[in-house]
Design a protein around this motif. Structure first.
Motif, PDB file in Angstrom:
ATOM      1  N   GLU A  39       0.806  -1.211   0.000  1.00  0.00           N
ATOM      2  CA  GLU A  39       0.000   0.000   0.000  1.00  0.00           C
ATOM      3  C   GLU A  39       0.849   1.275   0.000  1.00  0.00           C
ATOM      4  O   GLU A  39       0.416   2.327  -0.472  1.00  0.00           O
ATOM      5  CB  GLU A  39      -0.892  -0.022   1.251  1.00  0.00           C
ATOM      6  N   GLN A  68      -5.857  -6.079   0.032  1.00  0.00           N
ATOM      7  CA  GLN A  68      -6.275  -4.764   0.508  1.00  0.00           C
ATOM      8  C   GLN A  68      -6.835  -3.898  -0.604  1.00  0.00           C
ATOM      9  O   GLN A  68      -7.731  -3.088  -0.384  1.00  0.00           O
ATOM     10  CB  GLN A  68      -5.071  -4.028   1.118  1.00  0.00           C
ATOM     11  N   GLY A  69      -6.253  -4.054  -1.813  1.00  0.00           N
ATOM     12  CA  GLY A  69      -6.686  -3.181  -2.902  1.00  0.00           C
ATOM     13  C   GLY A  69      -6.294  -3.701  -4.264  1.00  0.00           C
ATOM     14  O   GLY A  69      -5.624  -4.734  -4.400  1.00  0.00           O
ATOM     15  N   GLY A  92      -1.993   3.498  -2.058  1.00  0.00           N
ATOM     16  CA  GLY A  92      -3.101   3.366  -1.111  1.00  0.00           C
ATOM     17  C   GLY A  92      -4.142   4.460  -1.297  1.00  0.00           C
ATOM     18  O   GLY A  92      -5.321   4.273  -0.987  1.00  0.00           O
ATOM     19  N   MET A  95      -5.932   3.417  -5.093  1.00  0.00           N
ATOM     20  CA  MET A  95      -6.442   2.064  -5.370  1.00  0.00           C
ATOM     21  C   MET A  95      -7.928   1.922  -5.009  1.00  0.00           C
ATOM     22  O   MET A  95      -8.462   2.695  -4.227  1.00  0.00           O
ATOM     23  CB  MET A  95      -5.636   1.027  -4.582  1.00  0.00           C
ATOM     24  N   THR A  96      -8.562   0.926  -5.610  1.00  0.00           N
ATOM     25  CA  THR A  96      -9.891   0.502  -5.159  1.00  0.00           C
ATOM     26  C   THR A  96      -9.664  -0.407  -3.961  1.00  0.00           C
ATOM     27  O   THR A  96      -8.804  -1.290  -3.999  1.00  0.00           O
ATOM     28  CB  THR A  96     -10.627  -0.260  -6.276  1.00  0.00           C
ATOM     29  N   ARG A  97     -10.419  -0.171  -2.895  1.00  0.00           N
ATOM     30  CA  ARG A  97     -10.136  -0.811  -1.619  1.00  0.00           C
ATOM     31  C   ARG A  97     -11.211  -1.857  -1.273  1.00  0.00           C
ATOM     32  O   ARG A  97     -12.364  -1.717  -1.671  1.00  0.00           O
ATOM     33  CB  ARG A  97     -10.123   0.299  -0.552  1.00  0.00           C
TER      34      ARG A  97
END
Lengths: 160, 160
Positions: A39, A68-69, A92, A95-97
Motif C-alpha cells: 500500500e 487490501q486493494g 493506497g 487504489m480501489t479498496r
C-alpha cells in the motif's frame, strides 16, 4: 469425419455441450500469477512495476498476503496526468479498496469468473481464499483471472 | 436431458464440436464499435477521450477513415508519467503506426482474432477492410475486437 446428422448435432445439443464444458473448468485450473505490491508503494513505482512485469493490474496486500486493494492502468493514468510528483503519492490513495473489489474463489468456474469481469466491467479479478485471522475475515490472494486469462482459454478451446 | 453415452459424447468429440463452433463464429458477428481519433489529437485529449468513452484503446485514422495508428493505455501512461505538458504532444508521436499494427478482417473467425491477441500480446485489434486508393493499399477501420469482446463471447457460449 464429422457426421452432420442425428439428434446430438442439433444446435441446441452442441450449445449445451459447450456450456457444460465452460462451466466445468475451474478458476483453480486457469488462474495466473498476480503481481502484488504494498500500500505504501508510490504511484511512480507502481507504474514502473506495471511496465517491468508486463501486466495491466496490480494487487495490493498487507504483509500477510491479505488483499487490501487493486490498481488498474486507468487509476494510474488518472493520477499521472494530474500530478507532477507521482513519487510522493502512495497507491493506497488511488487504489480501489476492499470491500469494493470483485473477487473469485478457486472453486468457481471459468464461466463465473468471465461473467463477473463482464458484469462489473473490470479487467481482472483477484482469486482469493477466505481465512479467519484474529476473529476477522481476511482474503488471501492466491492468483488472478483477467481478460487475458479468458482470451487464452478461448484460444485453447478453439485449438482442437 | 443430457445423455452421457454413445460415440458423440467422448471427450474428443466434445472438444471437436467446441472448436468447430468457435471457428464458425466470424469477426463480423462479434466486432464492437471503435473509438477513432485524429493523429493531431493531443495526448491529454486522448486520455480524456479514453475516460469519457470508457475504452482501453484508441484507433487513429485519416480523414477518410483509413487506419494510421493505435494507442493503448500503456502508451498514454508512459507519456503522461514523463511529461508535464501532455497538451502539446500529439498522439501521432506516441502511437503504434501502420504497418506495425496487427489487424483482423470481418471474414476471419473469433478464434483467429483471439489467437492474434494472445500471440502478439495486444489488447485490441482493428477490424479492417482493404481498399485501393490512388494506387495505394489502405485499410478502412470497420470495427474492433478486444479482450473484452472475447470475454463477452465466452460468457455467451457458457450461458446456455
Amino acid at each position: 469425419a464429422r457426421p452432420r446428422v442425428g439428434y446430438f448435432f442439433t444446435g441446441k445439443a452442441v450449445d449445451t455441450l459447450i456450456s457444460e464444458k465452460i462451466t466445468d473448468i475451474k478458476v483453480d485450473e486457469i488462474k495466473a500469477t498476480p503481481v502484488i505490491v504494498k500500500e505504501s508503494t508510490s504511484v511512480y513505482d507502481a507504474i514502473v512495476t506495471l511496465f517491468l512485469t508486463d501486466v495491466g493490474t496490480l494487487f495490493v496486500s498487507d504483509d500477510e498476503g491479505n488483499l487490501q486493494g487493486i490498481v488498474s492502468r486507468k487509476d494510474l493514468l488518472k493520477t499521472a496526468i494530474g500530478n507532477t510528483n507521482t513519487h510522493q503519492i502512495p497507491i493506497g490513495v488511488v487504489m480501489t479498496r476492499m470491500p469494493n473489489i470483485v473477487t473469485v474463489t478457486p472453486e468457481e468456474s471459468a464461466y463465473e469468473a468471465a461473467r463477473k469481469i463482464v458484469d462489473h466491467q473490470v479487467d481482472a479479478l483477484p482469486v482469493v481464499k477466505a481465512v479467519i485471522e484474529n476473529g476477522q475475515e481476511k482474503y488471501k490472494i492466491v492468483g488472478k483471472v483477467t481478460k487475458t486469462t479468458i482470451t487464452k482459454l478461448f484460444v485453447e478451446l478453439g485449438k482442437n
